[in-house]
Write an enzyme that holds these catalytic residues in place. Structure first.
Site, PDB file in Angstrom:
ATOM      1  N   ASP A   1      40.084  86.507 103.725  1.00  0.00           N
ATOM      2  CA  ASP A   1      41.862  86.694 102.714  1.00  0.00           C
ATOM      3  C   ASP A   1      41.889  85.698 102.576  1.00  0.00           C
ATOM      4  OD1 ASP A   1      42.338  85.602 105.942  1.00  0.00           O
ATOM      5  OD2 ASP A   1      43.821  87.025 106.277  1.00  0.00           O
TER       6      ASP A   1
ATOM      7  N   TYR B   1      35.988  76.095 102.237  1.00  0.00           N
ATOM      8  CA  TYR B   1      35.651  76.967 102.380  1.00  0.00           C
ATOM      9  C   TYR B   1      35.654  78.428 101.909  1.00  0.00           C
ATOM     10  CZ  TYR B   1      35.694  81.012 106.077  1.00  0.00           C
ATOM     11  OH  TYR B   1      35.248  82.296 106.583  1.00  0.00           O
TER      12      TYR B   1
HETATM   13  P1  NAD Z   1      30.226  82.526 113.065  1.00  0.00           P
HETATM   14  O1  NAD Z   1      30.495  80.607 112.764  1.00  0.00           O
HETATM   15  O2  NAD Z   1      31.225  82.059 114.519  1.00  0.00           O
HETATM   16  O3  NAD Z   1      28.729  82.067 112.757  1.00  0.00           O
HETATM   17  C1  NAD Z   1      28.382  82.340 111.758  1.00  0.00           C
HETATM   18  C2  NAD Z   1      26.676  82.414 112.515  1.00  0.00           C
HETATM   19  O4  NAD Z   1      25.695  82.229 111.538  1.00  0.00           O
HETATM   20  C3  NAD Z   1      26.132  81.544 113.348  1.00  0.00           C
HETATM   21  O5  NAD Z   1      25.846  82.738 114.210  1.00  0.00           O
HETATM   22  C4  NAD Z   1      24.975  80.499 112.456  1.00  0.00           C
HETATM   23  O6  NAD Z   1      24.188  80.308 113.350  1.00  0.00           O
HETATM   24  C5  NAD Z   1      24.853  81.525 111.461  1.00  0.00           C
HETATM   25  N1  NAD Z   1      24.338  81.017 110.060  1.00  0.00           N
HETATM   26  C6  NAD Z   1      24.471  80.121 109.668  1.00  0.00           C
HETATM   27  N2  NAD Z   1      23.835  79.439 108.603  1.00  0.00           N
HETATM   28  C7  NAD Z   1      23.531  80.555 108.409  1.00  0.00           C
HETATM   29  C8  NAD Z   1      21.981  80.218 107.609  1.00  0.00           C
HETATM   30  N3  NAD Z   1      21.651  79.756 106.689  1.00  0.00           N
HETATM   31  N4  NAD Z   1      20.854  81.925 107.611  1.00  0.00           N
HETATM   32  C9  NAD Z   1      21.349  82.115 108.571  1.00  0.00           C
HETATM   33  N5  NAD Z   1      22.208  82.043 109.496  1.00  0.00           N
HETATM   34  C10 NAD Z   1      22.821  81.365 109.599  1.00  0.00           C
HETATM   35  O7  NAD Z   1      31.146  83.407 112.075  1.00  0.00           O
HETATM   36  P2  NAD Z   1      31.975  84.002 112.302  1.00  0.00           P
HETATM   37  O8  NAD Z   1      33.136  83.709 112.540  1.00  0.00           O
HETATM   38  O9  NAD Z   1      31.563  84.892 113.020  1.00  0.00           O
HETATM   39  O10 NAD Z   1      31.849  84.887 110.538  1.00  0.00           O
HETATM   40  C11 NAD Z   1      31.358  85.757 110.198  1.00  0.00           C
HETATM   41  C12 NAD Z   1      31.764  85.962 108.645  1.00  0.00           C
HETATM   42  O11 NAD Z   1      32.981  86.539 109.090  1.00  0.00           O
HETATM   43  C13 NAD Z   1      31.581  84.641 107.802  1.00  0.00           C
HETATM   44  O12 NAD Z   1      30.785  85.059 106.711  1.00  0.00           O
HETATM   45  C14 NAD Z   1      33.222  85.243 107.850  1.00  0.00           C
HETATM   46  O13 NAD Z   1      33.635  84.049 106.623  1.00  0.00           O
HETATM   47  C15 NAD Z   1      33.330  85.505 108.412  1.00  0.00           C
HETATM   48  N6  NAD Z   1      34.870  86.243 108.381  1.00  0.00           N
HETATM   49  C16 NAD Z   1      35.533  85.125 109.316  1.00  0.00           C
HETATM   50  C17 NAD Z   1      36.700  85.274 110.014  1.00  0.00           C
HETATM   51  C18 NAD Z   1      37.163  84.739 111.725  1.00  0.00           C
HETATM   52  O14 NAD Z   1      38.109  84.890 111.926  1.00  0.00           O
HETATM   53  N7  NAD Z   1      36.171  84.423 112.150  1.00  0.00           N
HETATM   54  C19 NAD Z   1      37.397  85.545 109.279  1.00  0.00           C
HETATM   55  C20 NAD Z   1      37.301  87.013 108.131  1.00  0.00           C
HETATM   56  C21 NAD Z   1      35.689  87.131 107.963  1.00  0.00           C
END
Ligand code: NAD
Length: 353
Positions: free
Chosen positions: A153, A177
């Protein structure tokens, strides 16, 4: 058929009548939400093939996946979504029909200190994945396919005291970001408009629950409190976030994969707004149930620190569309979800002592 759950008959641009999910590529499955999603697939008795492509950055924790590895038809691939030849090889080997794209750099503070990797992973990586999916699916005349992009969001920018983000809210990202996520959303939409790639996008509010890296607010506060360290709170702690339990996010993704119309975007949120300082105070109040210290002790650790530059005041999601179109509803309340979350991290911290 690898998927279970209700099916609706809809015809997408690539001729999808009934969504089959048999061969799934999960990117970033060793991160917070990705790992929870893999656990969710197990909970849903998913019997199809699952490949987890993860670069294992600092945010990944592979031990969170040990439970699912032998129970799913599962393959882990250590590699990057930016690696074109790796992606092409994987698509040839595994013939994916579904992409669930979590992989990203995800921490706003890191994006302020070093935005380059956010552009590389979130923009360039999403582009490579889109390009490979499009080329492979077109070449093989595959029609019953879906590219689901997980977004945030934060692409909408900041709200004042009133109002909610809907799917029609214009994008107005504040941090590197959120700008990189906005760019990746636009690329996903462009691949649908230009090449009719079957895509869906979900824009979700802040998640909390098991497996999150301790750089993020809730696990950071629990960890620091447990270790007797300061509990840093930006500014006066008045910024508001709309918290969703991570398993509820996973169930929303699952519904979108099974039942959504191609080309749609869905806002996902729990209608659960909290000021940051109230979240911290709640953790201080609940922690004594799991430890031998008092609420007053934990509260004494709170420290207000210089605010984050460009800190969005308030996020709040209007999730009417996913509720009405797909019948999705969050199951967990913040009160129950935060207790499970505290218990998870305290147990982990006790194990590591
Ligand atoms: P996170 O940072 O915990 O995990 C990200 C994962 O992506 C890690 O395992 C990392 O090793 C992997 N990664 C990073 N670069 C990479 C690459 N080049 N190739 C392959 N893998 C790679 O993130 P999260 O909190 O689990 O978020 C996951 C998704 O959800 C993201 O796209 C984020 O934008 C979205 N999101 C997160 C939230 C939140 O509150 N955490 C809310 C809304 C959306």
């Amino acid at each position: 058929m690898g998927s279970s759950g209700k099916k609706k008959s809809r015809v997408g641009d690539w001729g999808i009548k009934l969504r089959k999910i048999e061969r799934v590529l999960v990117t970033g499955g060793a991160g917070f939400i990705g790992a929870n999603f893999l656990h969710y697939l197990l909970k849903k008795n998913f019997s199809g093939r699952v490949v987890n492509l993860d670069a294992l950055t600092y945010a990944a924790e592979i031990k969170n996946l040990s439970f699912i590895e032998s129970k799913l038809d599962y393959r882990f691939v250590h590699g990057s979504i930016v690696d074109k030849s790796l992606l092409e090889k994987l698509f040839e080997e595994e013939k994916f029909d579904t992409i669930v794209h979590f992989a990203a750099e995800s921490h706003v503070d890191n994006s302020i200190l070093g935005p380059g990797i956010f552009i590389e992973t979130n923009v360039q990586g999403t582009f490579q994945l889109l390009e490979t999916s499009k080329n492979f699916w077109k070449k093989n005349h595959m029609t019953e396919v879906l590219f689901h992009h997980i977004s945030t969001d934060e692409v909408y920018g900041s709200l004042g005291k009133h109002g909610y983000f809907t799917e029609k809210t214009p994008y107005d990202p504040s941090s590197p970001y959120s700008a990189s996520k906005a760019a990746s959303d636009h690329l996903v939409k462009a691949y649908h408009k230009t090449y009719q790639l079957p895509v869906t996008i979900s824009n979700c509010s802040n998640n909390y629950g098991q497996f999150q890296n301790a750089e993020k607010l809730i696990p950071l506060i629990i960890k620091n409190a447990f270790l007797g360290k300061k509990l840093p709170v930006y500014g006066q702690g008045v910024n508001i976030r709309d918290w969703l339990y991570v398993e509820d996010h996973c169930s929303a993704i699952w519904e979108i994969l099974l039942n959504s119309k191609v080309g749609e975007c869905y806002n996902v949120g729990g209608n659960n707004e909290w000021k940051n300082i109230d979240v911290v105070n709640l953790i201080c109040k609940l922690l004594p149930e799991y430890t031998d210290k008092t609420k007053e002790y934990y509260e004494s650790l709170i420290e207000f620190v210089t605010d984050r530059p460009g800190h969005d005041l308030r996020y709040a999601i209007d999730a009417t569309k996913i509720k009405e179109e797909l019948g999705w509803l969050p199951k967990e309340t913040f009160e129950t979800g935060i207790k499970k979350t505290i218990e998870f991290y305290v147990n982990r911290l006790k194990e590591n002592k």
